[in-house]
Design an enzyme around this catalytic site. Structure first.
Site, short mmCIF file in Angstrom:
data_model
loop_
_atom_site.label_atom_id
_atom_site.label_comp_id
_atom_site.label_asym_id
_atom_site.label_seq_id
_atom_site.Cartn_x
_atom_site.Cartn_y
_atom_site.Cartn_z
N SER A 1 0.86 -1.17 0.00
CA SER A 1 0.00 0.00 0.00
C SER A 1 0.90 1.22 0.00
O SER A 1 2.10 1.11 0.22
CB SER A 1 -0.89 0.02 1.25
OG SER A 1 -1.70 1.17 1.27
N ARG B 1 -0.68 -3.99 -6.89
CA ARG B 1 -1.83 -4.62 -6.24
C ARG B 1 -3.11 -3.98 -6.75
O ARG B 1 -3.17 -2.77 -6.97
CB ARG B 1 -1.74 -4.44 -4.72
CG ARG B 1 -2.76 -5.27 -3.93
CD ARG B 1 -2.42 -6.75 -4.02
NE ARG B 1 -3.31 -7.60 -3.22
CZ ARG B 1 -4.43 -8.17 -3.69
NH1 ARG B 1 -4.83 -7.95 -4.93
NH2 ARG B 1 -5.15 -8.95 -2.91
N THR C 1 -7.13 0.98 5.17
CA THR C 1 -6.62 0.19 6.28
C THR C 1 -7.52 0.31 7.50
O THR C 1 -7.83 -0.68 8.17
CB THR C 1 -5.19 0.62 6.63
OG1 THR C 1 -4.34 0.43 5.50
CG2 THR C 1 -4.64 -0.17 7.79
N CYS D 1 -1.00 -6.28 -17.23
CA CYS D 1 -0.27 -7.00 -16.19
C CYS D 1 1.00 -6.23 -15.83
O CYS D 1 1.82 -5.95 -16.70
CB CYS D 1 0.09 -8.40 -16.67
SG CYS D 1 1.15 -9.29 -15.49
N CYS E 1 4.41 -13.62 -11.48
CA CYS E 1 3.17 -13.08 -10.94
C CYS E 1 3.37 -12.48 -9.54
O CYS E 1 3.89 -13.14 -8.64
CB CYS E 1 2.11 -14.18 -10.88
SG CYS E 1 0.52 -13.64 -10.24
N CYS F 1 -1.37 -9.54 -8.12
CA CYS F 1 -2.16 -8.31 -8.09
C CYS F 1 -3.62 -8.56 -8.46
O CYS F 1 -4.49 -7.77 -8.11
CB CYS F 1 -1.55 -7.25 -9.00
SG CYS F 1 -1.79 -7.55 -10.77
N CYS G 1 -5.47 -9.44 -13.94
CA CYS G 1 -5.93 -10.26 -15.06
C CYS G 1 -7.30 -10.85 -14.78
O CYS G 1 -8.17 -10.89 -15.66
CB CYS G 1 -4.91 -11.37 -15.34
SG CYS G 1 -4.53 -12.42 -13.92
#
Length: 548
Positions: free
Chosen positions: A51, A301, A337, A493, A517, A520, A523
């Site tokens: 984050s 993310r 959060t 991606c 990968c 995140c 896709c």
């Protein structure tokens, strides 16, 4: 007969992020005798946490009031000043704060590593007796004879690409619970199945997302102002009729966290979120801050952006959704959060009362009610039209309308009803309606090619395992996505997982580099035909984010 062993707990929590850890701590505060475990697919707590982050401490203050004096690194850097820039290609306009609603202020907030906050929360949970199992991915939801969730099973280890057991094969473990909480984050794989199985989205709008791409930099101390928070909008996304924006947070130890969020409802299939981030760094105002610095980490993310109208039913027999599995991000504030943690705490309180009353495996409808009567709901209702107004009217007019709507809600006028969403996959349009976008070549100083950056996410997966990116129809990527939409999976991606090869030779096919990968989930969200399903790889695989 199953070869899997089983363990029984009062509560099993899937995911060791802020919501899951907040729930675990609150459960032990409510009843120290409850047996509680957390399953975390990352190699350690915090390994998959990414984050910005500027954190509102409201929920943390409720959960652990003395946290500032207990060695939590988040307390090191309070926000000192806040800037919002509307950017053009070569300049900027700094927006004043007086037109913005008071809740948009960052006064009293902190900036730092969310991963490190989770590591600290895990220490507090462990001291209370919570059992934490990192490196174990929950891969299957378990149901009892009545159809209620009775726990989860971790994925088998030691399965080869061919689906056969290898010499080091170990079957997964079943974890049974009176209640199971799903805290997987945005677009969780089990959450996606549960939403469909129990029709949890029957009364809400579809969830929509952004892709957040982040780098951590060490910068020249002369350029560092601890606690300074900068947000930007406008260029470069203004050139492709997309929206989103950048962030740059001055954190501890002469580091800045910087990144870029692109809303995934963009129509132009040539938009390349990673490259939009890279050219954003070339803006004179951003480049001046980074001059003489060096990038030390990278990650990406998906982020929930649907707001209050996209929150599904939260409870179902035997379990509940908490945190970003449900979608409590406050999009204009770029914060989630505090709301995620609070949802976990409310779920824990409901579970504590239910177990004390002798209940198990039923629907915790009182948790759903508690969320809808809490400050989570009050906060998110104030901003629920900000995202759809900008999506509908664009960055300039949409921002004005969003600000007007938020002020109206503060003043209890509410001129607009909750607006509708369409899915991000539906938004993608045909390539022949647009011109390709030419992005600058990476210079290796301020900007970097995608695969070089992926190395700084410290991602690792065992190569000999089944691909965790599952195509429903392997012919769709070429026959539909490449032919009609210019192969957008190769662009959206942020880790270079999807690659069309053999195009020049006239024999195109999609190559999936699953080892790259970073989990995140873009896709799974943005694929036009919804042909890609993200499932959990072996536990412990994926990124290993330090200080992110």
């Amino acid at each position: 007969m199953s070869e899997r062993e089983s363990m029984a707990y009062d509560v099993v929590i899937v995911g060791g992020g802020p919501a899951g850890l907040g729930a675990a701590i609150r459960l032990k505060q409510v009843n120290a005798d409850l047996s509680v475990c957390i399953l975390e697919k990352g190699s350690e707590i915090g390994a998959h946490i990414l984050s910005g982050a500027v954190v509102d401490p409201r929920a943390l203050d409720e959960l652990l009031p003395e946290w500032r004096d207990q060695g939590c690194s988040l307390a090191d850097v309070p926000v000192t000043d806040n800037w919002h820039w509307v950017m053009s290609r070569g300049g900027k306009v700094a927006l004043p704060h007086w037109p913005m609603p008071p809740f948009m202020s960052n006064q009293g907030n902190y900036t730092g590593s969310l991963g490190n906050l989770c590591r600290w929360l895990a220490e507090q949970a462990s001291e209370l007796g919570v059992e934490i199992f990192p490196g174990f991915a929950a891969a299957e939801v378990l149901f009892d004879d009545s159809g209620a969730v009775m726990g989860v099973a971790t994925g088998d280890m030691g399965i080869g690409k061919d689906g056969e057991k290898k010499a080091d094969y170990q079957p997964g473990m079943e974890l049974h619970a009176k209640y199971t909480l799903f805290a997987e984050g945005a677009r969780g794989s089990l959450t996606k199945r549960l939403k469909a199985h129990f029709d949890l989205e029957r009364d809400c709008q579809p969830q929509v997302y952004g892709i957040g791409i982040k780098e951590l930099w060490d910068i020249d101390p002369e350029n560092h102002v601890p606690g300074r928070v900068i947000h930007t909008q406008g260029w470069p996304l203004s050139e492709s009729d997309s929206w989103g924006g950048g962030f740059l947070y001055h954190q501890a130890n002469n580091q800045v966290a910087l990144g870029f969020v692109t809303a995934l409802d963009y129509a132009n299939p040539y938009v390349y979120p990673y490259e939009e981030f890279q050219r954003w760094k070339l803006h004179p105002e951003i480049a001046a801050i980074l001059k003489g610095g060096r990038r030390v980490s990278y990650g990406a993310r998906a982020i929930n952006e649907g707001g209050w109208q996209s929150v599904p039913h939260l409870a179902f027999p035997g379990g509940a959704l908490i945190g970003c599995s449900a979608g409590f991000v406050n999009v204009p504030r770029i914060k989630g959060t505090h709301t995620a943690m609070k949802s976990g705490m409310l779920a824990a309180e409901a579970i504590g009362a239910a177990i004390a009353a002798g209940r198990e495996h039923d629907a915790l409808n009182e948790y759903d009610t508690a969320v809808r009567e809490s400050w989570i709901a009050k906060e998110l209702k104030l901003v629920q039209n900000a995202q759809p107004l900008i999506a509908k009217f664009g960055g300039s007019l949409g921002t004005v309308l969003a600000g007007s709507d938020m002020w109206a809600r503060v003043l209890k006028i509410n001129p607009f009803k909750a607006m509708r969403h369409h899915t991000d996959a539906e938004a993608t349009q045909r390539a022949d309606l647009y011109r390709p976008i030419i992005y600058p070549k990476a210079d290796g100083v301020l900007t970097f090619d995608r695969l070089t950056n992926v190395a700084y996410s410290y991602t690792n997966h065992a190569e000999d395992q089944p691909c965790h990116l599952v195509l429903a129809d392997p012919e769709v990527p070429v026959k539909i996505n490449l032919r009609l939409y210019a192969g957008p999976e190769a662009k959206y991606c942020p880790a270079g997982v999807y690659e069309f090869v053999g195009v020049e030779e006239g024999n195109p096919h999609l190559q999936i580099n699953a080892q790259n990968c970073v989990h995140c989930k873009t896709c799974d969200i943005k694929d036009k035909t919804q042909n890609i399903t993200w499932v959990t790889p072996e536990g412990g695989g994926g990124p290993n984010y330090p200080n992110m």
